[in-house]
Design a protein around this motif. Structure first.
Motif, PDB file in Angstrom:
ATOM      1  N   TYR A  25      36.057  41.613  43.394  1.00 54.70           N
ATOM      2  CA  TYR A  25      35.847  40.209  43.718  1.00 54.70           C
ATOM      3  C   TYR A  25      36.342  39.895  45.113  1.00 54.70           C
ATOM      4  O   TYR A  25      37.420  40.344  45.507  1.00 54.70           O
ATOM      5  N   ILE A  57      34.991  33.669  45.195  1.00 57.95           N
ATOM      6  CA  ILE A  57      34.870  33.774  43.742  1.00 57.95           C
ATOM      7  C   ILE A  57      34.782  32.392  43.074  1.00 57.95           C
ATOM      8  O   ILE A  57      35.363  31.416  43.551  1.00 57.95           O
ATOM      9  N   GLU A  67      32.961  34.578  37.238  1.00 54.13           N
ATOM     10  CA  GLU A  67      33.773  35.611  37.889  1.00 54.13           C
ATOM     11  C   GLU A  67      35.237  35.195  37.954  1.00 54.13           C
ATOM     12  O   GLU A  67      36.138  35.981  37.693  1.00 54.13           O
TER      13      GLU A  67
END
Lengths: 332, 336
Positions: B82, B87, B91
């Motif tokens: 990530y 992000i 996620e």
């Protein structure tokens, strides 16, 4: 070296909703003028209650034992601290001959008063002097403890000072009445190491300059090793070991003191395993019988530890431990 | 230990805007400025500094709990990768289960109205990581046992526990979502020494057994020396020195690191050094000094230090130092 303080059979209990809780159990020690005593113990050991007893500052539900005697030897004769009654009488131990500094300096300054206003107020309570003179003394003290621009700081509020500065201001306030005994309750615990080192140096200088005695309360054995002459180790309200600081740290005689030292992360040996003292400190509501430490002791001998309170025995000159591992006659 | 980083930051900055006056320039607090670190998978990464150094803010930034103003931060555990600045959504939810935090104060961190079982189970329920109550209970029991809490403890409320036990409850809660990354912020600072040793041993054990990566934030160098593999020293939002723990404690190079080490009170009563100690206090991050941020307290500050801010320099052996004079000072003893 002359005697300043004698504490005999100090027992303090608190009446709570859950019953009477013993905080300090039959503690005796003495302190000579100009000496620094390090009082060591973990939370719940009773070290702060012991110190507050000297100023009769424990909460209203505190019950002192019948045999408790605290004597302060001043130039004008001895003061029987337990006999003091009115608030006016107690001034002698509350800011007069004894001053106290605390861990959290923010809590000892009234937020609505300036630092200087408070310093002057307490000087006027304890001394017969003019307001102008009190102001001069206060500014002198602020300067002495290393506060830059003391006149400006005198007029400021505590929240305007940084943490290290506040701690210095509190020391200045505590010392301005020239006490014979300073009680310092974890005075460096909330500070960063670099500031802690400065405050420790400052306190050492002040002891030498003012010839006062200090009771230094801390859980940090390193701080004690750097400041104290003598050390008294407490566990669950009882004194377990006392002696000169070198002897106690180099040759700890009580398993609790040994445990504290073994649990300490050391910079000179970072690879060494840390050995925690097994178990948790028992609740004061469930104080173990016999030796109070027996529930966590690695060196327990047997039933004698569970059933019999150990007396203090001499381990070497001036060094006493209350543990059944040591034999011989009980010290008085 | 694999050498791949779990977390890598490049020039990470966290700024807090200050509400200024009506006129004049808007001020910002540069809490973290230009911090680049690689936290290797499976390592115990120590971050040390005084209060106000930005170490907590940095830890929070890695958990997406502080406003990142610049730079990059990437998380990569081999399964998931990530970009922590971009992000969001599903996620971020997944990242929350992979990265957890342990706090300093075990008294404030636990709700007094929940049983220990509910406290530990809460992350599972909030993140919907389990399918049934039975599965939740199973996970809670498993992690509680690992943190040396027994079944009887689970039914009780936090007030019945000592500080050390409470911190073990906090640890169990942080671990229950099976995270890969833990930020432990002063996790032992509020504990008594006898308990502190126990919790430190537990953290190391968990890290080894579960293959976790720790960012261990502390002001206490001796605790860091005992637990961490790699150490970064922060001052006023900047990294001043980073090195493998052994190197840092055997051969500290930055004057600030040396001063921190020499300020620790020695257990030897005969080593009562009256040696030179650091003067003054850490400056305000609102109004940091120009040049090297440490020059106002540094015993070795030269004119150049007041003008030029040093960058982290590679000294070999994964040792980095941000000091203009470290080479010439390499042979001087500690500043204390």
């Amino acid at each position: 070296m002359s005697r300043l303080l004698d504490v005999e059979n100090l027992t303090v209990q608190f009446d709570t909703d859950e019953g009477r809780v013993t905080a300090v159990d039959d503690v005796s020690f003495s302190l000579d003028k100009g000496r620094v005593l390090g009082l060591v113990g973990e939370s719940g050991s009773g070290k702060s209650v012991t110190a507050k007893s000297l100023m009769r500052l424990n909460a209203g539900n505190a019950v002192y034992g019948d045999k408790t005697a605290i004597t302060l030897h001043l130039d004008d004769g001895p003061v029987d601290v337990m006999r003091l009654k009115s608030a006016k009488e107690m001034r002698i131990v509350r800011g007069g001959a004894i001053s106290m500094i605390f861990q959290e300096p923010m809590a000892s300054f009234a937020p609505a008063l300036t630092v200087g206003g408070q310093m002057v107020e307490q000087l006027l309570i304890h001394n017969d002097m003019s307001r102008k003179r009190a102001r001069e003394i206060s500014i002198e003290m602020l300067d002495r403890v290393g506060i830059p621009d003391p006149v400006k700081r005198f007029n400021q509020y505590a929240f305007e000072l940084s943490g290290g500065m506040r701690q210095r201001a509190m020391i200045a306030m505590a010392l301005s009445t020239r006490p014979k005994l300073l009680i310092a309750d974890e005075p460096t615990t909330a500070l960063d190491v670099t500031i802690q080192a400065q405050v420790i140096d400052l306190m050492k200088d002040l002891v030498a300059e003012f010839h006062m005695a200090i009771i230094f309360i801390t859980h940090d054995l390193g701080v004690i090793a750097q400041t104290a002459d003598d050390i008294a180790v407490m566990y669950l309200g009882r004194l377990v070991e006392t002696g000169p600081v070198r002897d106690v740290i180099r040759r700890p005689a009580h398993p609790y003191t040994r445990g504290l030292l073994a649990a300490l992360p050391r910079l000179d040996d970072p690879g060494a395993a840390l050995e925690p003292i097994p178990g948790d400190i028992p609740s004061p509501l469930e104080r173990p019988g016999g030796c109070v430490f027996h529930t966590r002791c690695r060196e327990i001998i047997g039933d004698v530890c569970r059933g019999e309170v150990p007396c203090f025995r001499l381990v070497e000159a001036g060094h006493l431990a209350a543990c059944h591992l040591h034999e011989g006659e009980c010290a008085s | 230990m694999s050498q791949a980083p779990l977390i890598e930051t490049r020039g990470l900055c966290v700024h807090y805007p200050l509400r200024g006056g009506l006129f004049g320039p808007k001020k910002v607090v540069r809490a973290v400025e230009n911090v680049s670190v690689k936290i290797t998978r499976g390592s115990f990464f120590g971050l040390v500094g005084e209060s106000g150094s930005g170490k907590t803010t940095f830890g929070r930034a890695l958990l997406r709990a502080a406003p990142v103003a610049g730079g990059e931060a990437v998380y990569d555990d081999g399964e998931a990768r990530y970009d922590l600045r971009a992000i969001g959504g599903a996620e971020l939810k997944d990242y929350r289960s992979r990265a957890q935090m342990i706090f300093q104060d075990p008294y404030a961190a636990l709700s007094p109205r929940m049983t220990v079982r509910d406290i530990i189970a809460e992350p599972l329920e909030v993140m919907k990581l389990t399918k049934s109550r039975a599965e939740t209970d199973e996970r809670v029991r498993e992690i509680a046992a690992r943190c040396r809490l027994n079944l009887e403890h689970l039914r009780r409320f936090p007030h019945a526990f000592s500080g050390g036990q409470r911190q073990r409850i906090s640890i169990a809660r942080a671990l229950v979502s099976r995270p890969r990354f833990i930020v432990a912020d002063e996790a032992v600072a509020a504990l008594d020494v006898s308990i502190q040793a126990d919790v430190l041993n537990l953290l190391r054990e968990i890290q080894r057994d579960m293959g976790l990566t720790f960012l261990f934030i502390s002001h206490d160098l001796s605790v860091i020396a005992h637990t961490c593999d790699y150490v970064a020293v922060m001052y006023l939002g900047r990294l001043v020195e980073t090195a493998p723990a052994r190197t840092l404690f055997a051969a500290p190079r930055h004057p600030y690191t040396k001063a921190l080490l020499s300020a620790i009170p020695s257990l030897d009563p005969d080593a009562r050094g009256r040696a030179q100690k650091l003067e003054g206090e850490i400056p305000s991050p609102i109004d940091p000094p120009p040049g090297c941020k440490f020059h106002t307290r540094c015993p070795f500050a030269a004119d150049a230090c007041r003008e030029r801010e040093p960058a982290l320099e590679d000294a070999g052996g994964d040792h980095h130092i941000a000091c203009l004079r470290w080479r010439e000072l390499a042979d001087t003893p500690a500043a204390g």
